[in-house]
Write a protein that holds these residues in place. Sequence first.
Motif, PDB file in Angstrom:
ATOM      1  N   TRP A  67      12.360  25.261  17.402  1.00  0.00           N
ATOM      2  CA  TRP A  67      11.491  24.216  17.506  1.00  0.00           C
ATOM      3  C   TRP A  67      10.398  24.276  18.713  1.00  0.00           C
ATOM      4  CZ3 TRP A  67      10.521  20.507  14.409  1.00  0.00           C
ATOM      5  CH2 TRP A  67       9.827  19.254  14.987  1.00  0.00           C
ATOM      6  N   HIS A  68      10.823  24.980  19.779  1.00  0.00           N
ATOM      7  CA  HIS A  68      10.190  25.032  20.810  1.00  0.00           C
ATOM      8  C   HIS A  68       8.975  26.054  20.470  1.00  0.00           C
ATOM      9  CE1 HIS A  68      11.232  22.525  24.035  1.00  0.00           C
ATOM     10  NE2 HIS A  68      12.508  22.807  23.730  1.00  0.00           N
ATOM     11  N   SER A  70       7.842  26.392  17.593  1.00  0.00           N
ATOM     12  CA  SER A  70       6.883  25.592  16.645  1.00  0.00           C
ATOM     13  C   SER A  70       5.767  25.079  17.387  1.00  0.00           C
ATOM     14  CB  SER A  70       7.971  24.716  15.627  1.00  0.00           C
ATOM     15  OG  SER A  70       8.708  25.212  14.915  1.00  0.00           O
ATOM     16  N   SER A  71       6.292  24.562  18.525  1.00  0.00           N
ATOM     17  CA  SER A  71       5.135  23.903  19.531  1.00  0.00           C
ATOM     18  C   SER A  71       3.838  24.936  19.568  1.00  0.00           C
ATOM     19  CB  SER A  71       5.959  23.464  21.017  1.00  0.00           C
ATOM     20  OG  SER A  71       6.219  24.736  21.701  1.00  0.00           O
ATOM     21  N   ARG A  79       3.673  24.386   9.584  1.00  0.00           N
ATOM     22  CA  ARG A  79       4.513  24.491  10.934  1.00  0.00           C
ATOM     23  C   ARG A  79       4.004  23.528  11.828  1.00  0.00           C
ATOM     24  NH1 ARG A  79       7.242  29.716  13.489  1.00  0.00           N
ATOM     25  NH2 ARG A  79       9.003  28.515  14.617  1.00  0.00           N
ATOM     26  N   GLY A  80       2.914  23.260  12.349  1.00  0.00           N
ATOM     27  CA  GLY A  80       2.209  22.658  13.272  1.00  0.00           C
ATOM     28  C   GLY A  80       2.226  21.171  13.017  1.00  0.00           C
ATOM     29  N   TYR A  83       5.780  20.062  13.003  1.00  0.00           N
ATOM     30  CA  TYR A  83       6.281  19.713  14.465  1.00  0.00           C
ATOM     31  C   TYR A  83       5.736  18.527  15.031  1.00  0.00           C
ATOM     32  CZ  TYR A  83       6.426  20.475  19.525  1.00  0.00           C
ATOM     33  OH  TYR A  83       6.692  20.468  21.084  1.00  0.00           O
ATOM     34  N   LYS A  84       4.596  18.497  14.892  1.00  0.00           N
ATOM     35  CA  LYS A  84       3.974  16.992  15.265  1.00  0.00           C
ATOM     36  C   LYS A  84       4.765  15.817  14.719  1.00  0.00           C
ATOM     37  CE  LYS A  84      -0.395  14.505  15.350  1.00  0.00           C
ATOM     38  NZ  LYS A  84      -1.944  14.353  14.863  1.00  0.00           N
ATOM     39  N   GLY A  86       7.864  15.667  13.693  1.00  0.00           N
ATOM     40  CA  GLY A  86       9.130  16.014  14.215  1.00  0.00           C
ATOM     41  C   GLY A  86       9.161  15.235  15.672  1.00  0.00           C
ATOM     42  N   GLN A  87       8.147  15.480  16.382  1.00  0.00           N
ATOM     43  CA  GLN A  87       8.113  15.017  17.784  1.00  0.00           C
ATOM     44  C   GLN A  87       7.831  13.350  17.819  1.00  0.00           C
ATOM     45  OE1 GLN A  87       9.078  17.615  19.393  1.00  0.00           O
ATOM     46  NE2 GLN A  87       7.698  16.993  21.028  1.00  0.00           N
ATOM     47  N   ASN A 270      11.187  17.302  24.885  1.00  0.00           N
ATOM     48  CA  ASN A 270      11.004  18.497  25.542  1.00  0.00           C
ATOM     49  C   ASN A 270      12.224  18.714  26.689  1.00  0.00           C
ATOM     50  OD1 ASN A 270       8.669  19.284  23.999  1.00  0.00           O
ATOM     51  ND2 ASN A 270       7.452  18.390  25.486  1.00  0.00           N
TER      52      ASN A 270
END
Length: 270
Positions: A67-68, A70-71, A79-80, A83-84, A86-87, A270
Amino acid sequence: PAGTMGAKDLRIVLTPVLRFKATSPEIPRRAGWTLHACGSKARDEGPEEGALSRALNRIAKLVNAQWHKSSEADPQSMRGRMYKYGQRLLSRLPAEEYFFRDLNAMETRNPSYIFPAKIGNSDAMQFIKDLTIERRRLHQKYLNGSIMLVPFSILFSFVPILPNIPLAWNLFRLYCHLSALRGARHLEDLLLSERLQLRPDEHMQKIMENASYIESASGIQLMSDETRQHMGELLNSPDLPKTLQRAVGQLGRQYGVPAAVKRVEETAGN
């Protein structure tokens, strides 16, 4: 002050991040009371954890590492974008859940309960007892549900085009509920054995009395970033401002304070 205690001592910190004027809609007095656990996180996995817990811990570490990564992906890539999104999901997980999950991983050396002095011992203890019972029951319920959903989420593995996101999410939530449940039981043991030392703190109270707030038109006020940082410095807890920010963002969505939601989703998880 509380910040002078040993770095490995378990400290549970109660911080009210919300206040409201008399003209505000009726809100429970304890709304915005946020718990944070700090201390040594060096507790290793033990045989008492069981095979399920150890397996989920390993899966969680692997998923967290990916996951990190993917950031760092291009925000416009698939993927980006995942990630957004998912955040945003992570930022909506209850702040109480994060507290109990953190508590599960900590040692119980010299456990203490720190809160602004004016809250009073009775109210502070009633709050933590009620929350512990409530979250223990809730996480047990959702843990059972997540276990029941595993066979169904595995079926998505037969769809070759997409990764099995439902299974990954279900395993993640199963891990979260198990960790939080263990944390709630952990705290319940401390309360029943009366090992938790009460520490009403005058220094915290002074910060609360001089705190700055983000205010909405309805009179709801949420603790500002400056005050959250000050509280973390007082208690020598670098992670405390992040915990308070998460709570402020969730309360901002709940009570309609859009200015308080800013940047919370960017730091979730995070």
